[in-house]
Design a protein around this motif. Structure first.
Motif, PDB file in Angstrom:
ATOM      1  N   ASN A  71      -9.323  -3.224  -1.211  1.00 33.34           N
ATOM      2  CA  ASN A  71     -10.221  -2.090  -1.384  1.00 33.34           C
ATOM      3  C   ASN A  71     -10.159  -1.119  -0.215  1.00 33.34           C
ATOM      4  O   ASN A  71     -10.501   0.051  -0.343  1.00 33.34           O
ATOM      5  CB  ASN A  71     -11.651  -2.575  -1.556  1.00 33.34           C
ATOM      6  N   ALA A  72      -9.737  -1.637   0.921  1.00 35.14           N
ATOM      7  CA  ALA A  72      -9.617  -0.770   2.088  1.00 35.14           C
ATOM      8  C   ALA A  72      -8.412   0.145   1.974  1.00 35.14           C
ATOM      9  O   ALA A  72      -8.191   0.993   2.831  1.00 35.14           O
ATOM     10  CB  ALA A  72      -9.518  -1.619   3.354  1.00 35.14           C
ATOM     11  N   MET A  73      -7.620  -0.019   0.898  1.00 35.51           N
ATOM     12  CA  MET A  73      -6.438   0.835   0.734  1.00 35.51           C
ATOM     13  C   MET A  73      -6.814   2.260   0.379  1.00 35.51           C
ATOM     14  O   MET A  73      -5.955   3.130   0.283  1.00 35.51           O
ATOM     15  CB  MET A  73      -5.544   0.265  -0.376  1.00 35.51           C
ATOM     16  N   ALA A  74      -8.096   2.510   0.148  1.00 38.54           N
ATOM     17  CA  ALA A  74      -8.527   3.882  -0.109  1.00 38.54           C
ATOM     18  C   ALA A  74      -8.417   4.730   1.146  1.00 38.54           C
ATOM     19  O   ALA A  74      -8.579   5.944   1.096  1.00 38.54           O
ATOM     20  CB  ALA A  74      -9.959   3.882  -0.608  1.00 38.54           C
ATOM     21  N   ALA A  75      -8.141   4.087   2.258  1.00 40.95           N
ATOM     22  CA  ALA A  75      -7.995   4.826   3.512  1.00 40.95           C
ATOM     23  C   ALA A  75      -6.715   5.646   3.492  1.00 40.95           C
ATOM     24  O   ALA A  75      -5.809   5.357   2.720  1.00 40.95           O
ATOM     25  CB  ALA A  75      -7.966   3.842   4.670  1.00 40.95           C
ATOM     26  N   PRO A  76      -6.622   6.663   4.358  1.00 44.48           N
ATOM     27  CA  PRO A  76      -5.358   7.364   4.498  1.00 44.48           C
ATOM     28  C   PRO A  76      -4.257   6.367   4.895  1.00 44.48           C
ATOM     29  O   PRO A  76      -4.528   5.399   5.602  1.00 44.48           O
ATOM     30  CB  PRO A  76      -5.619   8.356   5.627  1.00 44.48           C
ATOM     31  N   THR A  77      -3.042   6.626   4.438  1.00 46.34           N
ATOM     32  CA  THR A  77      -1.978   5.653   4.665  1.00 46.34           C
ATOM     33  C   THR A  77      -1.713   5.334   6.145  1.00 46.34           C
ATOM     34  O   THR A  77      -1.468   4.174   6.470  1.00 46.34           O
ATOM     35  CB  THR A  77      -0.700   6.124   3.963  1.00 46.34           C
ATOM     36  N   PRO A  78      -1.747   6.290   7.059  1.00 48.02           N
ATOM     37  CA  PRO A  78      -1.541   5.895   8.462  1.00 48.02           C
ATOM     38  C   PRO A  78      -2.551   4.832   8.898  1.00 48.02           C
ATOM     39  O   PRO A  78      -2.201   3.914   9.641  1.00 48.02           O
ATOM     40  CB  PRO A  78      -1.763   7.191   9.236  1.00 48.02           C
ATOM     41  N   VAL A  79      -3.773   4.964   8.385  1.00 47.05           N
ATOM     42  CA  VAL A  79      -4.792   3.968   8.729  1.00 47.05           C
ATOM     43  C   VAL A  79      -4.380   2.607   8.190  1.00 47.05           C
ATOM     44  O   VAL A  79      -4.434   1.593   8.894  1.00 47.05           O
ATOM     45  CB  VAL A  79      -6.158   4.387   8.160  1.00 47.05           C
ATOM     46  N   SER A  80      -3.941   2.577   6.925  1.00 50.94           N
ATOM     47  CA  SER A  80      -3.516   1.304   6.357  1.00 50.94           C
ATOM     48  C   SER A  80      -2.366   0.734   7.160  1.00 50.94           C
ATOM     49  O   SER A  80      -2.319  -0.462   7.454  1.00 50.94           O
ATOM     50  CB  SER A  80      -3.075   1.493   4.913  1.00 50.94           C
ATOM     51  N   ALA A  81      -1.437   1.605   7.495  1.00 49.93           N
ATOM     52  CA  ALA A  81      -0.259   1.133   8.234  1.00 49.93           C
ATOM     53  C   ALA A  81      -0.672   0.516   9.553  1.00 49.93           C
ATOM     54  O   ALA A  81      -0.082  -0.464  10.017  1.00 49.93           O
ATOM     55  CB  ALA A  81       0.702   2.290   8.475  1.00 49.93           C
ATOM     56  N   TYR A  82      -1.686   1.085  10.155  1.00 50.86           N
ATOM     57  CA  TYR A  82      -2.102   0.591  11.468  1.00 50.86           C
ATOM     58  C   TYR A  82      -3.003  -0.638  11.322  1.00 50.86           C
ATOM     59  O   TYR A  82      -2.759  -1.678  11.939  1.00 50.86           O
ATOM     60  CB  TYR A  82      -2.844   1.708  12.193  1.00 50.86           C
ATOM     61  N   LEU A  83      -4.027  -0.501  10.477  1.00 50.77           N
ATOM     62  CA  LEU A  83      -5.006  -1.583  10.369  1.00 50.77           C
ATOM     63  C   LEU A  83      -4.405  -2.850   9.776  1.00 50.77           C
ATOM     64  O   LEU A  83      -4.774  -3.952  10.162  1.00 50.77           O
ATOM     65  CB  LEU A  83      -6.178  -1.137   9.481  1.00 50.77           C
ATOM     66  N   HIS A  84      -3.489  -2.686   8.829  1.00 52.62           N
ATOM     67  CA  HIS A  84      -3.062  -3.865   8.084  1.00 52.62           C
ATOM     68  C   HIS A  84      -1.713  -4.370   8.536  1.00 52.62           C
ATOM     69  O   HIS A  84      -1.137  -5.240   7.905  1.00 52.62           O
ATOM     70  CB  HIS A  84      -3.086  -3.552   6.598  1.00 52.62           C
ATOM     71  N   SER A  85      -1.201  -3.810   9.618  1.00 50.13           N
ATOM     72  CA  SER A  85       0.028  -4.395  10.145  1.00 50.13           C
ATOM     73  C   SER A  85      -0.235  -4.975  11.526  1.00 50.13           C
ATOM     74  O   SER A  85      -0.150  -6.173  11.739  1.00 50.13           O
ATOM     75  CB  SER A  85       1.119  -3.336  10.194  1.00 50.13           C
ATOM     76  N   ALA A  86      -0.579  -4.098  12.461  1.00 50.99           N
ATOM     77  CA  ALA A  86      -0.608  -4.542  13.851  1.00 50.99           C
ATOM     78  C   ALA A  86      -2.005  -4.852  14.348  1.00 50.99           C
ATOM     79  O   ALA A  86      -2.148  -5.533  15.346  1.00 50.99           O
ATOM     80  CB  ALA A  86       0.012  -3.465  14.736  1.00 50.99           C
ATOM     81  N   THR A  87      -3.034  -4.347  13.687  1.00 49.73           N
ATOM     82  CA  THR A  87      -4.332  -4.425  14.359  1.00 49.73           C
ATOM     83  C   THR A  87      -5.373  -5.229  13.587  1.00 49.73           C
ATOM     84  O   THR A  87      -5.317  -6.445  13.573  1.00 49.73           O
ATOM     85  CB  THR A  87      -4.854  -3.023  14.659  1.00 49.73           C
TER      86      THR A  87
END
Lengths: 112, 968
Positions: B233-249
């Motif tokens: 559900n957090a994928m509604a975020a802008p993609t850079p956010v997803s890329a950051y939150l769901h990979s490295a952080t």
């Protein structure tokens, strides 16, 4: 002395409690004032009840005979703050009366 | 010190970006964010020599050392590796976002949140105190909430953000509790101490409590089953956010925590079972769900969940080799997943959709992005010569090993292979469906093309990293991984090899089975997947999300409403009744339990005059209670009577200061209430005296309550007053008042010197109340029936109108002529009295409070004597100035002590020689008292004048009744 003061505190508390339970804002404000007298007197009484022993220092006064100044200091500010809160409450109730058209504490007349 | 800078810099950058919100420049904010992230990266990189081979960098700043709370920042090899990921991928994400974010978005806000998030994440990584860690943990929850809800006009973003915050917030709360328990067991909140106390922790009876709470924290953050549903559900975020939150952080914070506490907590049966079940089910369910997603980002989200499950499973095993694999896979996953998210973002950006049913054949339009995505998904699938392969091999090898003999352990190799096959299938699907097949039809953006080069650059960089690590692991990541592993495992560091080729062994065979099986699986499912609904079969309708929402609605809506309707009331009277009853019980119950017996009354020492005074006082109080409803003025007079009785009591019983203050306050209170009376409705005994039975019983109940309270207070205060006064602090004040405070009036010395700080708080309250009153009255709207002139004035004006020789208003003007002249003459007298009270205050009854009110009364008398207009023509009082001056003076007096090297509000006293008067005592406390004086004058005058002004304002008539009639 203590007996008279204690009865006095009791009467003021009783009258105050009765009034704050009433439906009209003005009754509540009078009740709060009476309650604050009672509470101030009570706090003051905790420090001991003595005549002619004001906490004023001077030559040749034995400090152990003086009354406790701490409750005095507490009550003194309480009196001033009490005035401020009475003022605030009064203004709030006036504004509420203006907005709701009634002086009932709930802002509307209770269904009978 | 570089560590402090490293943590603070992103937050500073975040603040700076907030300031840039005022400009339209989106490039500026991005550049600044890039510089900050890159600076963080460089700072981390230069610290490497210090953390190599088990070294540590540590900074201690005291925060609350008494509670074991310190701002301790600490970097070891593992923290270094993670900080590199956070800052490095942060840099790339900033670069990517610079091109991704559109013109319409408020870009500075985005970068502000992103930097703050980066700072919080670095805080988690570098915390050397576990409570501090929990603080940063909460910060990541909050900033991820803000990032996910960045497009807050979008309902999905809001819901997703709220869900993420709820889940991770609950987890964070559990984590805090768990860490407190952990610190309690270890005897310190310092991370190094906790890490060293492994044996003690595992043997402690509270171990399981602490473990469960910490695991809830970690598993919610890392989106492990059953808490996984927030992540898609957090994928509604802008993609850079997803890329950051769901990979490295963000999601890595959970597994980071597990690794961090791996040495002291792992290796027990509970650890294995709890983490193992969560990890294995997440691994397999995540991969299974991922296969059936139609949304590109959804697929990646579930794949992230699955990979995190893999890491959790590895950590659950408790073997050092598995921990090495877990750390390694964290890094690998961060690289390929970040690049895949960015690629998905580019596809979305160029085509306008992320739905795989609509995407196909994009390779023709996006050849470079396509190639990069292919390499990255191959890494995700675990294809040889890529980094994902090596860590997956290590996982398979560990899965085969027996760790704790149980069903869970025995099924692990099969589950691992199956999950591997699923992961191959969804990776293949991602590539095949998007980039191959027939050309796309009917895309929202018809002509997709390659993005600007710099937008693609982060992906290129990350994919290159995947390749380099995959081909020459020991030369590239090897040393860094080693220092990370050493810092976590210490002496337990196992021998491991990062070689690509280990010969043909079981893990390789498992890999092959997974690759071939996954490809076969995809081939079978391809046609179904191309058309099916979003979500996996069987589970489509059983979402954790649905359960979550159900629970949320029940708790926050249904239960809350039920409680409110059953326990709550909007009526004041029942509430006050409860308060009074609770007060009564709070007094009675402890006394009763303690076996209290009331003292018998003694009549011997009763002074008859005092008793007579109180007869009047008690009568006044009772009569005021009786009259307050219909005869307000009478009640006010009676209240004054009770006040005077109080005042006399103070005089009688050695409290002259109180008596003065009480008397003066009595005057202003009476004036205040008199001013208020005009705006209250008329109430007549004759009109509304029908009393229902219910009202009667209510009154009777209140009456009983009031009697009990009064009687209780009587018994209670009598008992207390009969007790000998214990010598608590009174003698201290009495002894020190003159020697240290320089005053003979002990009460005043306490107020302005010993407890000056309290007094300062009190005058601040007074100022706030006065301002509130003022503000409330500015918008005052009286009720319609109070707007007319008071009856008395109308009669007087009518009298004027009847007589030709009088003009209207004459009588009103001449009203109370003699008293008003006297009042005008009294003005200087009262002011002199006020000054007198003030000056003698330190030695004799008086002081700032009393003098201030006296001064206010002086002003007030002028208003009473001449009316508002008359008074204001002649006298300009600026109450706000008085108040401001008072507060500032009081504060300045306090601060002055600092310059002389004393604590705040230390006073100094001495005698000074004044011409004609002689020696005068002068203490700095006098200045403070002057501040009190000034503030009291200002506040009192402000309140009373604001109220008095209402009578001369012209009020817009609120036609309340008229509108009501219309509605009816």
């Amino acid at each position: 002395m203590e007996l008279v003061l204690a009865i006095g505190i009791g009467v003021m508390t009783g009258s105050g409690v009765w009034l704050i339970l009433r439906p009209r804002t003005y009754q509540v404000i009078i009740g709060l004032s009476l309650l604050s007298y009672a509470v101030n007197l009570f706090i003051f009484g905790v420090g001991g009840v003595k005549s002619n022993a004001a906490p004023l220092l001077g030559e040749g006064i034995d400090i152990s005979t003086l009354t406790d100044p701490v409750p005095h200091a507490l009550v003194l500010t309480a009196i001033v703050i009490g005035f401020a809160t009475t003022a605030l409450f009064l203004v709030v109730l006036l504004a509420a009366r203006g907005l709701t058209g009634t002086d009932h504490v709930d802002g509307r007349e209770q269904p009978k | 010190m570089i560590l402090v800078l490293l943590v603070c810099l992103p937050f500073a950058g975040s603040l700076a970006a907030t300031i840039l919100l005022r400009t339209d420049s989106r490039v500026l904010a991005a550049r600044m964010a890039g510089v900050v992230a890159f600076a963080g990266f460089v700072m981390t990189a230069v610290l490497y020599p210090a953390v190599r081979d088990g070294g540590k960098v540590r900074v201690d700043l005291q925060w609350l050392p008494q509670l074991g709370l310190n701002v301790t920042l600490r970097m070891d090899g593992f923290a270094w590796l993670f900080a590199m990921l956070v800052t490095g991928i942060g840099c790339l994400v900033v670069l990517y976002a610079r091109y991704y974010m559109s013109e319409e978005d408020p870009v500075p806000r985005f970068f502000s949140f992103l930097l703050a998030f980066m700072g919080s994440m670095l805080g988690i990584v570098l915390s050397g105190n576990i409570i501090l860690l929990s603080v940063f943990w909460e910060l990541t929850s909050i900033f991820s909430f803000l990032l996910i809800s960045y497009w807050h006009h979008n309902a999905a973003a809001r819901d997703g953000a709220r869900m993420a915050l709820t889940i991770t917030g609950i987890g964070g709360f559990c984590l805090l509790a768990g860490l407190i328990v952990l610190g309690h067991i270890a005897g310190s909140y310092d991370l190094d101490v906790v890490l060293a106390a492994g044996e003690k922790i595992k043997a402690h009876p509270l171990y399981l409590t602490s473990l469960v709470l910490i695991l809830i924290g970690a598993l919610t953050k890392s989106a492990q089953v059953p808490f996984h549903f927030w992540l898609p559900n957090a994928m509604a975020a802008p993609t850079p956010v997803s890329a950051y939150l769901h990979s490295a952080t963000m999601v890595k914070a959970g597994v980071f925590l597990l690794v961090r506490f791996w040495p002291p907590l792992s290796g027990t049966y509970e650890w294995f079972m709890l983490l193992g079940i969560a990890g294995i089910s997440t691994l397999i369910l995540g991969a299974y769900f991922a296969m059936f997603q139609q949304d590109l980002k959804g697929l990646l989200a579930y794949s992230t969940i699955s990979h995190l499950g893999l890491i959790t499973t590895l950590l659950s095993l408790g073997s050092p080799l598995a921990a090495v694999a877990a750390i390694f896979h964290m890094v690998n996953h961060a690289t390929f997943k970040a690049s895949l998210f960015m690629a998905a973002g580019i596809i979305d950006h160029e085509t306008g959709t992320r739905d795989m049913r609509r995407l196909s054949g994009l390779f023709k339009y996006l050849p470079i992005t396509g190639t990069l995505a292919m390499v990255a998904s191959a890494a995700m699938a675990g294809v040889p010569l890529l980094n994902g392969f090596i860590s997956k091999e290590m996982f398979f090898a560990e899965a085969v090993e027996t760790h704790a003999d149980s069903v869970l352990d025995r099924i692990l190799p099969y589950v691992a292979t199956l999950a591997g096959a699923f992961s191959v299938a969804y990776s293949l699907r991602f590539i095949h469906m998007v980039f191959f097949g027939p050309p796309p039809v009917d895309l929202p953006k018809p002509k997709p093309h390659e993005p600007p080069h710099w937008m693609r650059f982060p992906i290129e960089f990350l994919v290159l990293a995947c390749l380099v690590v995959g081909i020459i692991p020991s030369l590239s990541i090897g040393p860094f991984l080693h220092s990370a592993v050493v810092s976590v495992l210490g002496e337990r560091t196992p021998d491991y090899s990062l070689a690509v080729w280990h010969g043909i062994n079981t893990p390789l065979i498992m890999s092959m089975i997974a690759l071939i099986g996954g490809a076969a699986l995809y081939a079978v499912l391809k046609d179904y997947l191309a058309k099916c609904d979003d979500g996996p079969p069987l589970f489509r309708h059983l979402g954790g999300q649905r359960i979550f929402e159900r629970v949320l609605v029940t708790v926050s809506w249904k239960w809350a409403r039920w409680l409110e309707s059953h326990l709550g009331t909007r009526n004041l009277q029942p509430q006050l009744r409860l308060v009074a009853a609770a007060g009564l019980l709070a007094g009675v119950v402890p006394l009763y339990l303690a076996g209290f017996t009331p003292k018998p009354p003694e009549f011997g020492d009763v002074d008859p005059i005092f008793a007579a005074v109180w007869c009047v006082g008690a009568f006044c109080a009772l009569a005021a209670a009786y009259q307050a409803k219909y005869h307000r003025l009478a009640a006010l007079v009676l209240l004054g009577g009770a006040g005077i009785t109080t005042c006399i009591t103070f005089v009688w019983l050695s409290a002259p200061d109180l008596a003065i203050t009480q008397l003066l306050v009595e005057i202003v209170t009476t004036v205040l209430l008199l001013l208020g009376l005009r705006w209250l409705p008329k109430r007549s005994e004759k009109v509304d005296n029908s009393v229902s039975l219910a009202a009667r019983s209510r009154r009777f109940r209140d009456f009983l309550l009031a009697i009990s309270c009064g009687f209780g207070m009587f018994i209670f205060s009598y008992a207390i007053m009969k007790q000998p006064v214990p010598d608590a602090i009174a003698s201290y004040f009495l002894e020190k008042a003159y020697t240290e405070g320089g005053g003979r009036n002990v009460v005043n010395v306490i107020l302005v010197d010993f407890r000056g700080f309290d007094t300062m708080g009190e005058i601040a309250v007074l100022a706030i109340v006065a301002l509130t009153v003022f503000a409330l009255l500015r918008r005052f709207r009286p009720a319609a029936d109070s707007i007319e002139k008071p009856e008395q004035q109308r009669i007087q004006n009518a009298y004027d109108a009847e007589r030709p020789e009088r003009s209207a208003g004459d009588t009103v003007r001449d009203y109370l002529l003699v008293p008003s002249v006297i009042m005008q003459w009294m003005f200087p007298v009262v002011i002199t009295f006020s000054v007198y009270l003030f000056l003698r205050g330190h030695d004799l009854p008086g002081g700032g409070f009393a003098a201030g009110i006296t001064m206010a009364i002086a002003f007030l008398l002028q208003y009473l004597a001449g009316g508002v207009r008359w008074a204001e023509d002649r006298l300009r009082i600026l109450p706000l100035r008085w108040m401001g001056f008072g507060l500032l003076l009081a504060a300045a007096t306090g601060i002055g002590a600092w310059f002389l090297g004393y604590p705040f509000l230390t006073s100094h006293s001495q005698y000074i020689e004044v011409a004609f008067i002689g020696k005068v005592p002068a203490a700095t406390a006098l200045l403070f008292d002057l501040g009190v004086f000034s503030l009291v004058v200002g506040a009192t005058v402000l309140i009373l004048i604001a109220l008095a002004h209402q009578s001369i304002r012209t009020h817009r008539v609120r036609n309340l009744d008229a509108t009501k009639a219309e509605e009816a």
